[in-house]
Design an enzyme around this catalytic site. Structure first.
Site, PDB file in Angstrom:
ATOM      1  N   LYS A   1      -2.077   7.989  -3.715  1.00 37.07           N
ATOM      2  CA  LYS A   1      -2.862   7.988  -2.609  1.00 37.07           C
ATOM      3  C   LYS A   1      -2.331   9.030  -1.475  1.00 37.07           C
ATOM      4  CE  LYS A   1      -2.981   4.882   0.584  1.00 37.07           C
ATOM      5  NZ  LYS A   1      -3.415   3.587   1.090  1.00 37.07           N
TER       6      LYS A   1
ATOM      7  N   PHE B   1       0.996  -1.277   0.019  1.00 39.85           N
ATOM      8  CA  PHE B   1       0.055  -0.100   0.012  1.00 39.85           C
ATOM      9  C   PHE B   1       0.812   1.235   0.040  1.00 39.85           C
ATOM     10  CE2 PHE B   1      -3.220  -2.371   2.355  1.00 39.85           C
ATOM     11  CZ  PHE B   1      -4.096  -2.902   1.072  1.00 39.85           C
TER      12      PHE B   1
ATOM     13  N   GLU C   1      -6.784   6.219   7.237  1.00 34.71           N
ATOM     14  CA  GLU C   1      -6.936   5.793   5.868  1.00 34.71           C
ATOM     15  C   GLU C   1      -7.416   4.337   6.058  1.00 34.71           C
ATOM     16  OE1 GLU C   1      -3.320   4.517   3.961  1.00 34.71           O
ATOM     17  OE2 GLU C   1      -2.159   4.541   5.804  1.00 34.71           O
TER      18      GLU C   1
ATOM     19  N   GLU D   1      -2.148   3.464  16.583  1.00 32.66           N
ATOM     20  CA  GLU D   1      -2.181   2.355  16.077  1.00 32.66           C
ATOM     21  C   GLU D   1      -2.433   1.267  16.794  1.00 32.66           C
ATOM     22  OE1 GLU D   1      -2.423  -0.696  13.526  1.00 32.66           O
ATOM     23  OE2 GLU D   1      -2.147   1.357  12.758  1.00 32.66           O
TER      24      GLU D   1
ATOM     25  N   GLU E   1     -14.125  -1.818   5.285  1.00 30.15           N
ATOM     26  CA  GLU E   1     -13.415  -2.102   6.302  1.00 30.15           C
ATOM     27  C   GLU E   1     -13.769  -1.231   7.714  1.00 30.15           C
ATOM     28  OE1 GLU E   1      -9.129  -1.490   5.001  1.00 30.15           O
ATOM     29  OE2 GLU E   1      -9.577  -2.734   3.250  1.00 30.15           O
TER      30      GLU E   1
ATOM     31  N   ASP F   1      -6.637   0.783  20.222  1.00 30.90           N
ATOM     32  CA  ASP F   1      -7.546   0.840  19.538  1.00 30.90           C
ATOM     33  C   ASP F   1      -8.187   2.299  19.409  1.00 30.90           C
ATOM     34  OD1 ASP F   1     -10.225   0.772  18.213  1.00 30.90           O
ATOM     35  OD2 ASP F   1     -10.158  -1.310  18.411  1.00 30.90           O
ATOM     36  N   MET F   2      -8.177   3.087  18.228  1.00 30.54           N
ATOM     37  CA  MET F   2      -8.635   4.511  18.503  1.00 30.54           C
ATOM     38  C   MET F   2     -10.175   4.706  18.870  1.00 30.54           C
ATOM     39  SD  MET F   2      -9.885   4.978  14.549  1.00 30.54           S
ATOM     40  CE  MET F   2      -8.541   3.924  13.885  1.00 30.54           C
TER      41      MET F   2
END
Length: 620
Positions: A316, A310, A418, A375, A427, A402-403
């Protein structure tokens, strides 16, 4: 990749000589009849039924290797037509003749047999060849179909001839292939004439499994030096066929100085096309029509190689950087740039590409920022710490969390993520950002600010067969038809342009957030077609005018981070010009999972696919 090209000699007096001539002129295979076209064979009754002696040449004329690598067998055209003649004796005799040739083809281990159809009356022929495939024959079947019917060609040159209604040769092929259960081993051999039809008609053929394209010498032009060339439209069509890995077959009498010139010209135009390939074309090579399971980064930790792929996207991150730059400039006027520090949080930071772009954007905008990299993947966090130690220093605070669960020490001015999938929300970007927006200021900016999924009905026997071959013993028997796949769509045709499905906006300040969705879309059919699946895409607005898209109509040039998503349907649906295809789509949400359900309601009704998420869910 060079053009694979074969030769169909006008006459085959000596088999060895024909193969030698083919090889010497640079061709890869020879198309020959097993039996002389004028040999009368009577199996039911008649004088020829008692004729002594063999009905064709001996297999000893060629080695087994030559038969199995260099020869394509052209089945007797009269026998192919006679199978559907309506006369009982003709049908019986034709079937016997065809079976005789098919048995010999198996005995010789030839790779391909080629049958010709000349009308819509090909049902019995389809049955016979399909039965051979089901029984486990070693060869592939090519069905030779003219791109334009002879009646249409005659009407083109003579205004007093009115073409009958059954001259759409695609419907001949589609009927044959449908009766043969859209078998993977049955492919199309497309015979190209001097006059090509409209682009829309050509695109429909490009959605079919074109294994070979026949280029008669009569359609070739002659340039100033006397060499054979094709018209510009023919060249373009040949290039598109080559991208489908089609082979080519030169037929007819020699009309130019040498046979090898036809093959050399084809090789020249496909090689020149490959030399001009862009980065996107080079990247997707080998991934064409290859089914992959969509990623679930919320439930599964991504591997290093996935991140690496990616991160190579040239477009992007460039657009993300532009969006962050514009947002910083809008938030902090030039006169306040020394007084205000913007809090930027990159949530789902991965290995840090967006963090680097945010720092670059801040430097270019000459604005001060305080950056958090959040992250949940502990392995990716190791990389973030390494970047922090080697390069970022105190410019970035790395958060392993975890956000949705993070208790931020302060509110963010800009929230960057993203989390988009091939379908935009697949996702679980909506759920993640809805959970993270609690630490975004009331006037804060989310990048992306919105994204929309799109769908379109798709024609692709190739992809239908790829899905059909995915059946797993320990799964529900419809599992493979009810699972979305990420795939670079190649051998396909959109029956109608894509339409907008679901849109999500961020931040979402609704009093009651509900990410469930349902929508019905209608697509008008302009050409008779066969629907095999539903294609899915997305468009996203990062910030104001900065957008990224994988939708064909608006695709961001050179961006390859996302391939489209494919939603299968259990049975192909034949649709006719003027009809409406109606597709219903649901996005279903529980406390643990998200999943899609879909069905077709017009022109025929299908069952709901993936009810209750029985085949596929996305874990929260």
């Amino acid at each position: 990749m060079r053009a694979s090209c074969g030769l169909e000699p006008a006459h085959v007096h000596e088999l060895r000589d024909a193969l030698q001539e083919t090889s010497q002129n640079g061709y890869d295979f020879t198309s020959i009849p097993l039996v002389h076209p004028r040999l009368v064979r009577e199996h039911v009754s008649g004088a020829a039924a008692a004729r002594p002696g063999p009905f064709t040449r001996s297999d000893m004329l060629l080695s087994t290797s030559d038969w199995s690598n260099l020869v394509v067998v052209a089945l007797n055209a009269s026998a192919c037509q006679g199978c559907d003649s309506g006369n009982r004796n003709v049908v019986a005799n034709s079937e016997a003749s065809l079976q005789q040739e098919l048995l010999l083809a198996s005995h010789l281990s030839v790779p391909v047999v080629m049958a010709r159809i000349t009308s819509q009356y090909c049902i019995n022929l389809a049955r016979i060849l399909h039965n051979k495939v089901v029984a486990g024959c070693s060869y592939l079947v090519w069905v030779r179909v003219p791109l334009v019917s002879p009646a249409d060609e005659a009407a083109y040159f003579r205004s007093d001839i009115k073409a009958p209604n059954n001259t759409d040769t695609w419907t001949w092929w589609n009927r044959f292939h449908s009766i043969a259960n859209t078998e993977k081993k049955i492919g199309l051999c497309l015979e190209i004439g001097a006059d090509l039809p409209d682009e829309e008609v050509l695109e429909r053929w490009l959605g079919e499994p074109v294994r070979c394209a026949v280029l008669p010498t009569s359609i070739w032009l002659t340039n100033k030096k006397g060499f054979p060339v094709l018209s510009s439209r023919h060249q373009l069509f040949v290039k598109k066929l080559h991208k489908l890995h089609s082979q080519f077959l030169i037929t007819g009498h020699l009309r130019h100085p040498h046979l090898k010139f036809y093959q050399q010209y084809l090789d020249h135009i496909v090689q020149s096309e490959q030399q001009n390939e862009d980065a996107m074309s080079q990247y997707v090579r080998g991934y064409e029509d290859y089914l992959q399971c969509p990623l679930q980064p919320l439930m599964d930790n991504l591997e290093s190689q996935t991140y690496e792929v990616f991160e190579k996207d040239p477009i992007k991150y460039q657009e993300y950087e532009r969006a962050i730059y514009d947002a910083l400039v809008d938030l902090v006027p030039e006169e306040n740039k020394d007084e205000r520090t913007v809090v930027v949080m990159v949530v789902g930071a991965g290995r840090g590409p967006l963090v680097r772009r945010a720092l670059t954007a801040a430097s270019q905008a000459d604005r001060k920022i305080k950056l958090y990299a959040v992250e949940k993947n502990p392995n990716a966090v190791l990389t973030l710490h390494a970047w922090q130690e080697m390069e970022w220093g105190d410019k970035v605070s790395v958060v392993s969390c975890d956000m949705r669960d993070w208790q931020a020490p302060e509110e963010a001015d800009i929230l960057v993520s993203e989390l988009l999938g091939s379908f935009g929300d697949n996702e679980l970007s909506p759920e993640c950002l809805d959970g993270a927006q609690k630490f975004l200021k009331s006037d804060g900016i989310s990048i992306p600010s919105s994204y929309t999924s799109y769908i379109a009905p798709l024609q692709s026997p190739k992809l239908y067969n790829e899905v059909r071959s995915c059946r797993e013993k320990d799964k529900h028997f419809l599992h493979h038809y009810e699972t979305p796949y990420v795939v670079y769509l190649h051998n396909k045709r959109e029956i109608a342009p894509s339409q907008e499905l679901f849109t999500f906006n961020h931040p979402n300040r609704s009093a009651h957030i509900d990410n469930r969705r349902h929508k019905a879309l209608q697509f008008r059919v302009t050409e008779d077609s066969a629907m095999h699946a539903i294609a899915g895409y997305f468009e996203a607005t990062l910030y104001k005018e900065v957008k990224i898209s994988i939708r064909p109509e608006t695709h961001s040039p050179g961006m390859f981070s996302w391939f489209p998503i494919l939603f299968p349907i259990k049975e192909p649906i034949n649709v006719h010009a003027g009809e409406i295809i109606e597709i219903h789509f649901w996005r279903c949400v529980t406390s643990k999972n998200v999943w899609y359900e879909w069905c077709v309601t017009d022109p025929v009704s299908s069952a709901i696919h993936n009810p209750n998420g029985r085949a596929y869910t996305i874990g929260l």
